[in-house]
Write a protein that holds these residues in place. Structure first.
Motif, PDB file in Angstrom:
ATOM      1  N   GLN A  25       0.956  -1.126   0.102  1.00 37.48           N
ATOM      2  CA  GLN A  25      -0.126  -0.029  -0.035  1.00 37.48           C
ATOM      3  C   GLN A  25       0.967   1.216   0.041  1.00 37.48           C
ATOM      4  O   GLN A  25       2.121   1.089   0.277  1.00 37.48           O
ATOM      5  CB  GLN A  25      -0.757  -0.067   1.280  1.00 37.48           C
ATOM      6  CG  GLN A  25      -1.806  -1.088   1.460  1.00 37.48           C
ATOM      7  CD  GLN A  25      -2.869  -1.105   0.296  1.00 37.48           C
ATOM      8  OE1 GLN A  25      -3.218  -0.025  -0.217  1.00 37.48           O
ATOM      9  NE2 GLN A  25      -3.162  -2.272  -0.220  1.00 37.48           N
ATOM     10  N   LYS A  29       0.064   4.983   4.340  1.00 44.73           N
ATOM     11  CA  LYS A  29      -1.212   4.106   4.732  1.00 44.73           C
ATOM     12  C   LYS A  29      -0.683   2.811   5.487  1.00 44.73           C
ATOM     13  O   LYS A  29      -1.515   1.865   5.756  1.00 44.73           O
ATOM     14  CB  LYS A  29      -2.248   3.531   3.461  1.00 44.73           C
ATOM     15  CG  LYS A  29      -2.725   4.945   2.847  1.00 44.73           C
ATOM     16  CD  LYS A  29      -3.655   5.713   3.530  1.00 44.73           C
ATOM     17  CE  LYS A  29      -4.188   6.973   3.096  1.00 44.73           C
ATOM     18  NZ  LYS A  29      -4.886   7.813   3.825  1.00 44.73           N
ATOM     19  N   ASP A 224      -4.865  11.826  -4.885  1.00 42.08           N
ATOM     20  CA  ASP A 224      -3.760  11.513  -3.534  1.00 42.08           C
ATOM     21  C   ASP A 224      -2.425  11.678  -4.230  1.00 42.08           C
ATOM     22  O   ASP A 224      -2.270  11.229  -5.159  1.00 42.08           O
ATOM     23  CB  ASP A 224      -3.961  10.076  -3.316  1.00 42.08           C
ATOM     24  CG  ASP A 224      -5.257   9.692  -2.656  1.00 42.08           C
ATOM     25  OD1 ASP A 224      -5.375  10.428  -1.609  1.00 42.08           O
ATOM     26  OD2 ASP A 224      -5.686   8.611  -2.369  1.00 42.08           O
ATOM     27  N   ASP A 441     -11.319  10.725   0.795  1.00 45.54           N
ATOM     28  CA  ASP A 441     -10.758   9.394   0.899  1.00 45.54           C
ATOM     29  C   ASP A 441     -11.071   8.407  -0.361  1.00 45.54           C
ATOM     30  O   ASP A 441     -11.986   7.742  -0.345  1.00 45.54           O
ATOM     31  CB  ASP A 441     -11.274   8.480   1.950  1.00 45.54           C
ATOM     32  CG  ASP A 441     -10.473   7.224   2.329  1.00 45.54           C
ATOM     33  OD1 ASP A 441      -9.680   6.940   1.605  1.00 45.54           O
ATOM     34  OD2 ASP A 441     -10.835   6.448   3.342  1.00 45.54           O
ATOM     35  N   TYR A 443     -11.011   5.532  -2.636  1.00 45.36           N
ATOM     36  CA  TYR A 443     -10.803   4.191  -2.459  1.00 45.36           C
ATOM     37  C   TYR A 443     -11.025   3.259  -3.828  1.00 45.36           C
ATOM     38  O   TYR A 443     -11.912   3.635  -4.629  1.00 45.36           O
ATOM     39  CB  TYR A 443     -11.794   3.562  -1.421  1.00 45.36           C
ATOM     40  CG  TYR A 443     -11.581   2.086  -1.071  1.00 45.36           C
ATOM     41  CD1 TYR A 443     -10.783   1.804  -0.059  1.00 45.36           C
ATOM     42  CD2 TYR A 443     -12.298   1.257  -1.564  1.00 45.36           C
ATOM     43  CE1 TYR A 443     -10.404   0.431   0.371  1.00 45.36           C
ATOM     44  CE2 TYR A 443     -11.992  -0.261  -1.369  1.00 45.36           C
ATOM     45  CZ  TYR A 443     -11.122  -0.467  -0.134  1.00 45.36           C
ATOM     46  OH  TYR A 443     -11.079  -1.779   0.074  1.00 45.36           O
ATOM     47  N   LYS A 445      -6.688   2.394  -2.734  1.00 40.75           N
ATOM     48  CA  LYS A 445      -5.273   3.217  -2.779  1.00 40.75           C
ATOM     49  C   LYS A 445      -4.637   2.410  -3.952  1.00 40.75           C
ATOM     50  O   LYS A 445      -4.871   1.287  -4.467  1.00 40.75           O
ATOM     51  CB  LYS A 445      -4.731   3.040  -1.778  1.00 40.75           C
ATOM     52  CG  LYS A 445      -5.191   3.826  -0.586  1.00 40.75           C
ATOM     53  CD  LYS A 445      -5.894   5.058  -0.892  1.00 40.75           C
ATOM     54  CE  LYS A 445      -6.503   5.918   0.170  1.00 40.75           C
ATOM     55  NZ  LYS A 445      -7.115   7.128  -0.089  1.00 40.75           N
TER      56      LYS A 445
END
Length: 457
Positions: A25, A29, A224, A441, A443, A445
C-alpha cells in the motif's frame, strides 16, 4: 495542457517475486503492523524501499535511505526488478468492494464489485501557477522532507500519484478497454483488502499517440499524492540548479502518475467521519440548543441494546437519504435514558453566507466545511488550530468504528458524513482553492511498486 509520456517502467520479475508478496500500500497508509507483515512476506518486499525500518544506531552513511537505495540496486542487479524494453503506458484496473456495503457471502459470490480503470504514464511536472496541475489540499513539511531524501538516494519513484481528469467522451477509457481485451494482464494480484489489481502494457505506437492526443487538452487534479507531487517538484528544481539550465526531456522533469477519468465508472470517494474527545464542558443538550436556529434534528432513540441495532440501521439510512439537505449524523454520549442517534439537516431558508461567512461560496457546498465551520467551532469550541494540532479530533473511515468510539467511552461525540462528490473536488481545485484536512478518501489506494519510474538516466 497536460503533457503525458510513455516510459520504460521498472517492474517486479514474476519469475523471481510473487506480486502479492512484494507490492505494498502507499507509504502513508502503512501502519507498524503492516510494515512488519510486509517485511515477513518476502525478502524483496518493496517495504524496504517504500517505508523501511529505522534503528537507533542509524547514521547518514547507514540509514533508512541508504538501505533503501542498496536494496533497490541489488534487486535490479539480480533481475528481481527489471526494466521494460520499450516505453509504454500501463492500463491499470482495480476490482473492489466498497467497505461496509456488502456482506461476506456476497463478496464470495463476487456481488457488489466495482472496477476502477486508469492508466499509468509519466506526466510533465508543472507549477500550480501554470494552471495545468491543481491540488485540493495543503501539504505538511515533514512528509515532503522524508520523501525527498528517499528520492535523492534511490533516484526512483515507487509510489503512484493519483490524478483526475474529466473527459465526457471517455476516449482514453475506450483505448484502455481495447488493450485489456486484447491480452492477458501482465500483472494480477489480490491485496490484503480483497482488491484485485491488474496491469496491461500498452506500447503500440498508435495507442500511445491516441492517449497523448486525448490527454493534451486536460487539466489534472491531484486526488492522492500531494506530498509526493511537491517532492517531485523540489527534486526537479534541485536537478535544474545542478545542471544550470532547464531542459524539457530529462526524466526528473516528469513524475509517474496514474490518470483516472472522473466520467468513468468505478470511481469511489469514501467519507471520513469525525470523532471528538476532550471537549471542555461537553453537553449534547447545550450543543443542540446552539444549533437550533440552523439545523433540524431528527432523533432515533433507543432504550437498550435490544432496539439499538434497529435505531442504528434507520439512522444510517436516513443519513444517506437526506444527503441533499446537507445531512450530518451525530452520536453523542448521553445519560442512559437519553440515548439516541441524530440526523441534523439544514433548516429551509438558512443563509449559509451568514453561518459560514469565513469561507468561499464553493466551500459552503461541502458538508465537511459545514461541520467544521458551522458546528465544531461555534458549538463545541474546536478551532482550526485545535484540529491541526490533533487536540480533539480523530478520524474513522468506517461508521461502525466512529460509533464504537462513543460506546467505549473514548469519545464524547461522533459525527458521520456523506462522501463528497468528485465534481466538487474538481470545481474547488480548478478554482485554486483547497479543501479541509481529511475531506476525501479515494478508495481503493494505488499499489506502490506495480510500476516504478527512474528519475536519473
Amino acid at each position: 495542457m497536460a503533457q503525458v509520456f510513455p516510459f520504460r517502467a521498472f517492474r517486479y520479475n514474476p519469475a523471481r517475486a510473487a506480486f502479492d508478496r512484494v507490492l505494498t500500500q502507499p507509504y502513508d497508509k502503512i501502519s507498524p503492523a503492516m510494515q512488519d507483515k510486509y517485511y515477513a512476506a518476502d525478502p524483496h518486499n518493496l517495504i524496504a524501499v517504500e517505508k523501511g525500518r529505522t534503528y537507533p544506531g542509524d547514521t547518514p552513511q547507514n540509514g533508512v535511505y541508504t538501505r533503501a537505495a542498496a536494496a533497490l540496486e541489488d534487486w535490479i542487479r539480480n533481475n528481481v526488478v527489471v526494466q521494460d524494453s520499450a516505453p509504454a503506458f500501463y492500463a491499470y484496473t482495480q476490482e473492489y468492494t466498497v467497505p461496509g456495503t456488502v456482506d461476506r457471502d456476497a463478496v464470495a459470490q463476487n456481488e457488489g464489485r466495482r472496477t476502477r480503470r486508469g492508466f499509468i504514464g509519466a506526466g510533465k511536472l508543472e507549477e500550480y501557477s501554470a494552471g495545468v496541475v491543481f491540488r485540493h489540499e495543503h501539504t505538511l513539511s515533514g512528509p515532503k522532507a522524508d520523501r525527498l531524501e528517499l528520492l535523492r538516494h534511490t533516484k526512483m519513484h515507487t509510489g503512484q500519484l493519483f490524478m483526475l481528469y474529466a473527459d465526457e467522451q471517455r476516449r482514453v477509457d475506450a483505448i484502455l478497454a481495447e488493450a485489456e481485451g486484447a491480452a492477458a494482464p501482465a500483472t494480477e494480484l489480490r491485496d490484503e483488502y480483497g482488491v484485485v489489481h491488474r496491469l496491461w502494457v500498452i506500447a503500440e505506437p498508435e495507442r500511445v499517440a491516441a492517449i497523448q492526443k486525448a490527454m493534451a487538452e486536460q487539466k489534472l487534479v491531484i486526488a492522492d499524492g500531494h506530498h509526493r507531487y511537491e517532492t517531485a517538484l523540489n527534486y526537479r528544481n534541485e536537478c535544474r540548479m545542478r545542471s544550470g539550465k532547464i531542459e524539457p526531456d530529462p526524466p526528473y522533469e516528469r513524475v509517474m502518475m496514474t490518470f483516472v477519468n472522473t466520467h468513468s465508472e468505478g470511481l469511489t470517494i469514501l467519507p471520513t467521519h469525525r470523532v471528538a474527545a476532550q471537549v471542555h464542558d461537553f453537553s449534547w443538550t447545550a450543543v443542540r440548543r446552539h444549533l437550533e436556529p440552523w439545523f433540524a434534528a431528527e432523533a432515533f432513540p433507543f432504550a437498550d441494546e435490544g432496539n439499538k441495532a434497529e435505531a442504528r440501521k434507520d439512522f444510517l439510512e436516513r443519513l444517506v437519504a437526506a444527503r441533499d439537505r446537507r445531512a450530518i449524523g451525530v452520536y453523542p454520549a448521553a445519560e442512559p435514558k437519553k440515548r439516541g442517534f441524530y440526523v441534523l439537516t439544514l433548516r429551509q431558508g438558512v443563509n449559509l453566507s451568514q453561518l459560514l461567512h469565513n469561507v468561499s461560496p464553493l466551500q459552503r457546498e461541502l458538508d465537511v466545511v459545514l461541520l467544521h465551520e458551522g458546528i465544531l467551532e461555534p458549538a463545541l469550541g474546536i478551532t482550526p488550530q485545535a484540529v491541526t494540532a490533533g487536540s480533539n479530533l480523530t478520524y474513522e473511515r468506517e461508521a461502525a468504528a466512529a460509533l464504537e468510539a462513543v460506546d467505549s467511552g473514548r469519545a464524547q461525540i461522533s459525527f458521520l458524513l456523506n462522501p463528497c462528490d468528485v465534481d466538487q473536488v474538481m470545481k474547488i481545485a480548478t478554482a485554486g482553492e483547497v479543501m479541509p484536512q481529511k475531506s476525501t478518501d479515494f478508495y481503493p489506494k494505488l499499489l506502490s511498486g506495480i510500476t516504478m519510474y527512474r528519475v536519473d538516466p
